[in-house]
Design an enzyme around this catalytic site. Structure first.
Site, PDB file in Angstrom:
ATOM      1  CD  GLU A   7      -2.595   1.373   2.541  1.00 20.53           C
ATOM      2  OE1 GLU A   7      -3.827   1.542   2.519  1.00 20.53           O
ATOM      3  OE2 GLU A   7      -1.919   1.346   3.595  1.00 20.53           O
TER       4      GLU A   7
ATOM      5  CD1 TRP B 256      -6.098   0.561  -0.221  1.00 18.85           C
ATOM      6  CD2 TRP B 256      -7.868   1.915  -0.329  1.00 18.85           C
ATOM      7  NE1 TRP B 256      -5.832   1.635   0.581  1.00 18.85           N
ATOM      8  CE2 TRP B 256      -6.905   2.489   0.530  1.00 18.85           C
ATOM      9  CE3 TRP B 256      -9.063   2.589  -0.545  1.00 18.85           C
ATOM     10  CZ2 TRP B 256      -7.099   3.707   1.177  1.00 18.85           C
ATOM     11  CZ3 TRP B 256      -9.270   3.801   0.100  1.00 18.85           C
ATOM     12  CH2 TRP B 256      -8.293   4.348   0.939  1.00 18.85           C
TER      13      TRP B 256
ATOM     14  CE1 TYR C  52      -4.862   9.085   2.954  1.00 21.91           C
ATOM     15  CE2 TYR C  52      -5.901   7.163   1.960  1.00 21.91           C
ATOM     16  CZ  TYR C  52      -5.793   8.059   2.999  1.00 21.91           C
ATOM     17  OH  TYR C  52      -6.609   7.954   4.090  1.00 21.91           O
TER      18      TYR C  52
ATOM     19  CB  CYS D 100      -8.103   7.929   7.538  1.00 22.92           C
ATOM     20  SG  CYS D 100      -9.727   7.261   7.156  1.00 22.92           S
TER      21      CYS D 100
ATOM     22  NE  ARG E   3     -11.123  12.115   7.171  1.00 20.33           N
ATOM     23  CZ  ARG E   3     -12.144  11.278   7.355  1.00 20.33           C
ATOM     24  NH1 ARG E   3     -12.912  11.393   8.414  1.00 20.33           N
ATOM     25  NH2 ARG E   3     -12.395  10.333   6.480  1.00 20.33           N
TER      26      ARG E   3
ATOM     27  CG  ASP F 291     -11.667   0.504  12.036  1.00 18.77           C
ATOM     28  OD1 ASP F 291     -11.494   0.033  13.181  1.00 18.77           O
ATOM     29  OD2 ASP F 291     -12.141  -0.158  11.096  1.00 18.77           O
TER      30      ASP F 291
ATOM     31  CG  HIS G  78     -14.118   5.535  15.353  1.00 18.61           C
ATOM     32  ND1 HIS G  78     -13.662   6.707  14.781  1.00 18.61           N
ATOM     33  CD2 HIS G  78     -14.192   4.638  14.342  1.00 18.61           C
ATOM     34  CE1 HIS G  78     -13.470   6.517  13.480  1.00 18.61           C
ATOM     35  NE2 HIS G  78     -13.787   5.276  13.193  1.00 18.61           N
TER      36      HIS G  78
ATOM     37  CE1 TYR H 193     -17.626   1.611  12.175  1.00 24.76           C
ATOM     38  CE2 TYR H 193     -15.229   1.539  12.315  1.00 24.76           C
ATOM     39  CZ  TYR H 193     -16.392   2.059  11.757  1.00 24.76           C
ATOM     40  OH  TYR H 193     -16.301   3.026  10.796  1.00 24.76           O
TER      41      TYR H 193
END
Length: 318
Positions: free
Chosen positions: A61, A83, A150, A198, A218, A221, A259, A261
């Site tokens: 990546e 992706w 990106y 992100c 910003r 996960d 955060h 999930y």
């Protein structure tokens, strides 16, 4: 337990204990705002050991970002499918918008996911209509495109500026500069791409012959994404340090909306129960490299990585 896993698990406990429950567009989460972790890269490469991390995917990546590509063909060819679901969702959305603008035309049939992936590998294209500034325009969609993500922003920001070249040349020519920045966020195009970026900002800092990096994210996960972002930013720091003939210093991770999930709860508690390794792995390169564009997958050598087993959890797409 090593310092990377220790810090990571401390933030994870913080989210569980202090996070607010929110119902978001991609699922229910427990969320906190504004967290930080610091990793001394001289003490080891910050790759978590309380669960095995897919290092192949992180390396491919990152090379894909650095290449400037925003099409998943390279990733699919290298069995890196992180992706693929977002690309497939984006393709369906684009076709849906085209059909809504042309209700009298013969509708375009949505390919099943397997056929979509084959179309990506075959570099097939599709002419689609979209609405821009009140005008209808026809654009050629190449299967697997993600929009201005990106790679585009890193190497061709706003259609003209190569930020990676800027970062490398500034470090070489003016290492005391306070403007060694790499941004992944272009507000003019973020909303039309497959996904908002992100990790939005990297700031590099040179001191005593060592390169440090602060990466600001910003949205995180935390169970699935943060481990990738930390390792990827550390790899990028090593790469730039290599071509600029510097050592590595510190990686600082800053999370905005951080955060967990709800459907990751079992996986989170499993990881919190683990001890991991007392030591971190190391990262070195197989050869001396002078250009950021010359890195290949085989140049990355991660040694002494002794993680606990993989912990699987579903990825929230979109």
């Amino acid at each position: 337990m090593n310092q990377a896993d220790k810090q990571y698990l401390e933030v994870m406990r913080d989210i569980l204990e202090n996070g607010s429950l929110k119902d978001t567009r991609s699922g229910k989460v427990r969320s906190v705002f504004g967290r930080q972790m610091r990793f001394n890269l001289k003490e080891g490469f910050p790759l978590l050991t309380t669960k095995k991390v897919f290092t192949k995917g992180i390396i491919h990546e990152l090379l894909w970002f650095v290449s400037g590509s925003t099409n998943i063909k390279y990733l699919v060819e290298h069995q890196t499918n992180i992706w693929t679901d977002d690309a497939y969702r984006y393709y369906r959305e684009l076709v849906g918008k085209h059909c809504a603008l042309n209700p009298m035309a013969e509708p375009i049939e949505i390919l099943p996911k397997e056929e979509f992936v084959q179309a990506v590998l075959e570099e097939k294209t599709l002419d689609l209509q979209a609405e821009t500034g009140g005008n209808r325009v026809t654009t050629t969609y190449r299967f697997g495109d993600l929009g201005e993500m990106y790679g585009k922003n890193w190497r061709n920001f706003d259609g003209s500026f190569d930020q990676i070249d800027y970062v490398v040349s500034t470090i070489r020519q003016d290492p005391s500069s306070r403007r060694i920045l790499l941004t992944c966020y272009n507000p003019a195009t973020a909303g039309s791409a497959a996904l908002y970026p992100c990790h939005i900002l990297y700031q590099f800092y040179v001191d005593n012959g060592e390169l440090s990096c602060m990466v600001e994210c910003r949205s995180q996960d935390y169970f699935l994404g943060t481990v990738y972002n930390i390792a990827s930013a550390a790899m990028l720091t090593h790469m730039i340090a290599e071509v600029c003939h510097l050592g590595v210093g510190e990686l600082i991770w800053v999370g905005g909306d951080v955060h967990l999930y709800e459907n990751h709860a079992a996986a989170v508690h499993e990881q919190l129960s683990r001890k991991g390794s007392d030591t971190l792995p190391t990262l070195r390169f197989a050869r001396s490299i002078s250009s950021i564009d010359d890195f290949t997958y085989d140049d990355f050598i991660i040694e002494d990585y002794h993680p606990d087993d993989v912990i699987k959890a579903p990825l929230s797409v979109g």
